[in-house]
Design an enzyme around this catalytic site. Structure first.
Site, PDB file in Angstrom:
ATOM      1  N   ARG A   1      30.291  25.091  43.355  1.00 40.81           N
ATOM      2  CA  ARG A   1      30.630  26.134  44.326  1.00 40.81           C
ATOM      3  C   ARG A   1      29.734  26.039  45.552  1.00 40.81           C
ATOM      4  NH1 ARG A   1      30.800  32.758  43.489  1.00 40.81           N
ATOM      5  NH2 ARG A   1      31.019  33.238  45.706  1.00 40.81           N
TER       6      ARG A   1
ATOM      7  N   HIS B   1      44.643  36.250  47.939  1.00 40.02           N
ATOM      8  CA  HIS B   1      43.634  36.196  49.000  1.00 40.02           C
ATOM      9  C   HIS B   1      44.252  36.036  50.384  1.00 40.02           C
ATOM     10  CE1 HIS B   1      40.061  35.060  46.148  1.00 40.02           C
ATOM     11  NE2 HIS B   1      40.666  36.190  45.833  1.00 40.02           N
TER      12      HIS B   1
ATOM     13  N   TYR C   1      39.860  38.638  53.057  1.00 45.89           N
ATOM     14  CA  TYR C   1      40.004  37.190  53.264  1.00 45.89           C
ATOM     15  C   TYR C   1      40.709  36.848  54.571  1.00 45.89           C
ATOM     16  CZ  TYR C   1      38.295  36.633  48.558  1.00 45.89           C
ATOM     17  OH  TYR C   1      37.511  36.678  47.437  1.00 45.89           O
TER      18      TYR C   1
ATOM     19  N   ASN D   1      39.989  31.175  40.100  1.00 44.14           N
ATOM     20  CA  ASN D   1      40.362  30.866  41.480  1.00 44.14           C
ATOM     21  C   ASN D   1      40.527  29.367  41.700  1.00 44.14           C
ATOM     22  OD1 ASN D   1      40.509  33.406  42.786  1.00 44.14           O
ATOM     23  ND2 ASN D   1      38.278  33.571  42.709  1.00 44.14           N
TER      24      ASN D   1
END
Length: 430
Positions: A90, A194, A248, A144
């Site tokens: 990430r 999102h 988002y 996700n």
């Protein structure tokens, strides 16, 4: 009832456990299996889960395993909350795009594509094993990018639905502003995961009812400044459009501003890693039998309530809806609900959820300002899914070229090279 959580060693799992314990009348869990290859973390989380259940007087048993086959066998529902590559991956998703002048984010843009490429093959492998040992189980995806992962699952014929906490977060915040029960708030929520807008907010006359009045103009008039500040968007935008975009949308509406912010403050992944280290230290305390307040900073507020509502509805143990009507915002197959998208696109809208499955509700026509971006991102998501399943540099490049936040040939070339270089260990074709 047996539930299994793939990624059960996550520091986030106690949030789900807390919801299962508090809402046991809605979702009577008898057995919970935590599945994760990280044995030490897994046992730490399981011990805390047992203490939380015991404190609440919940009779469920909690077991652990590294095997999806063993853990998912005879499960009624399997929850997916895995992170392929962990926080280290990430962190890379959130940093290397910045060098190319693009935002670094784990679900949106080039970083989101990298996560999809790592995640989709793994999730599909897990889902096949679930289907083999528990063919009637529902797969609930929190992983996700939810829209792409759910589309992969549905395209492969799995009994799957995607879940995000954006909608329930808005429901709870709007209810707090108005001083009413959350069950009285129903959202006109439309878009993709999102990438959504609240085009209306209905204040129901009673929980579970259908009659009510539109209160979004009132919310914007009375609380527009606070709502905008929470989203970090200009109040004038909300007033002019008369809608509430999800957070988002900042990445699209204020890309350059966000880019400079990210360059200045560093990645969210580093913050989360520090929070996780502290959470693990707290979880090791044998006296801890509630979820700690620090977990709220980890993200995912209200996920446990949304998960309980959804699973209860799917399994027929409760009404399963925040409004009490069997309606919940989920990620599901389009099937003509938004006529400007392919039927196999995955959209995020209110749906009727029950033991018969998930049926997105009809939507009024989507305004061009939103429909255009929805269609653009949907095309990217299809290309991203192709790249994740079939691999190949050209497919990665095409997905990036199609993304609204990239869209330039030279930029797509640079991002493609960096994406592959940073994710080679997770890409079987690279």
């Amino acid at each position: 009832m047996k539930l299994a959580i793939v990624g059960g060693g996550s520091t986030y799992t106690p949030e789900l456990i807390d919801g299962f314990a508090r809402l046991r009348d809605t979702l009577p869990v008898g057995e919970l299996v935590l599945i994760d290859p990280a044995a030490e973390r897994l046992e730490l989380i399981a011990a805390l889960a047992r203490r939380i259940f015991a404190k609440q007087g919940h009779p469920a048993t909690v077991t652990t395993t590294a095997s999806v086959t063993d853990g998912a066998r005879d499960a009624d529902a399997v929850l997916l909350q895995l992170r392929v590559g962990g926080q280290a991956a990430r962190n890379e998703d959130e940093t290397w795009p910045l060098a190319c002048g693009c935002i670094g984010q784990e679900t949106t843009g080039a970083g989101g594509l990298a996560k999809a490429l790592r995640t989709v093959p793994v999730v599909l492998g897990i889902a096949e094993e679930v289907r083999r040992v528990s063919p009637d189980a529902w797969i609930v995806d929190f992983t996700n990018p939810v829209g792409i992962v759910t589309r992969a699952l549905l395209s492969a014929g799995h009994r799957a639905v995607g879940l995000c906490n954006v909608a329930i977060g808005f429901q709870r915040k709007f209810a707090a502003h108005l001083g009413v029960q959350p069950e009285l708030i129903r959202l006109d929520h439309v878009g993709l995961n999102h990438l959504t807008w609240e085009r209306g907010v209905t204040l129901l006359d009673a929980p579970g009812g259908t009659a009510g009045r539109e209160v979004l103009p009132e919310l914007l008039a009375r609380f527009g400044e606070r709502i905008a500040a929470d989203l970090r968007l200009p109040p004038g935008l909300l007033r002019r459009l008369g809608v509430v975009p999800s957070y988002y949308l900042r990445y699209f509406y204020q890309h350059d501003i966000v880019l400079e912010e990210l360059r200045a403050k560093g990645s969210r992944a580093s913050e989360v890693a520090a929070i996780e280290a502290e959470l693990l230290r707290m979880y090791a305390d044998p006296e801890l039998d509630t979820k700690p307040g620090l977990l709220g900073k980890r993200g995912g507020a209200f996920y446990s309530e949304a998960a309980v509502q959804l699973i209860a509805a799917l399994l027929g143990t409760g009404n399963g809806a925040g409004s009490g009507t069997g309606v919940q915002v989920v990620n599901a197959r389009n099937d003509g609900v938004l006529p400007f998208l392919p039927d196999d696109a995955v959209i995020e809208v209110p749906a009727e959820v029950g033991s018969a499955g998930v049926r997105p509700l009809p939507q009024r026509p989507v305004e061009p300002l939103y429909a255009g971006l929805i269609a653009h991102v949907t095309a990217y998501e299809q290309l991203a899914l192709d790249a994740a399943i079939m691999g190949g540099r050209n497919r990665v490049h095409d997905a990036l070229l199609a993304h609204p936040l990239v869209g330039q040939l030279d930029l797509a070339e640079r991002l493609t090279d960096r994406l592959i270089a940073h994710n080679r260990a997770h890409l079987s074709w690279a």
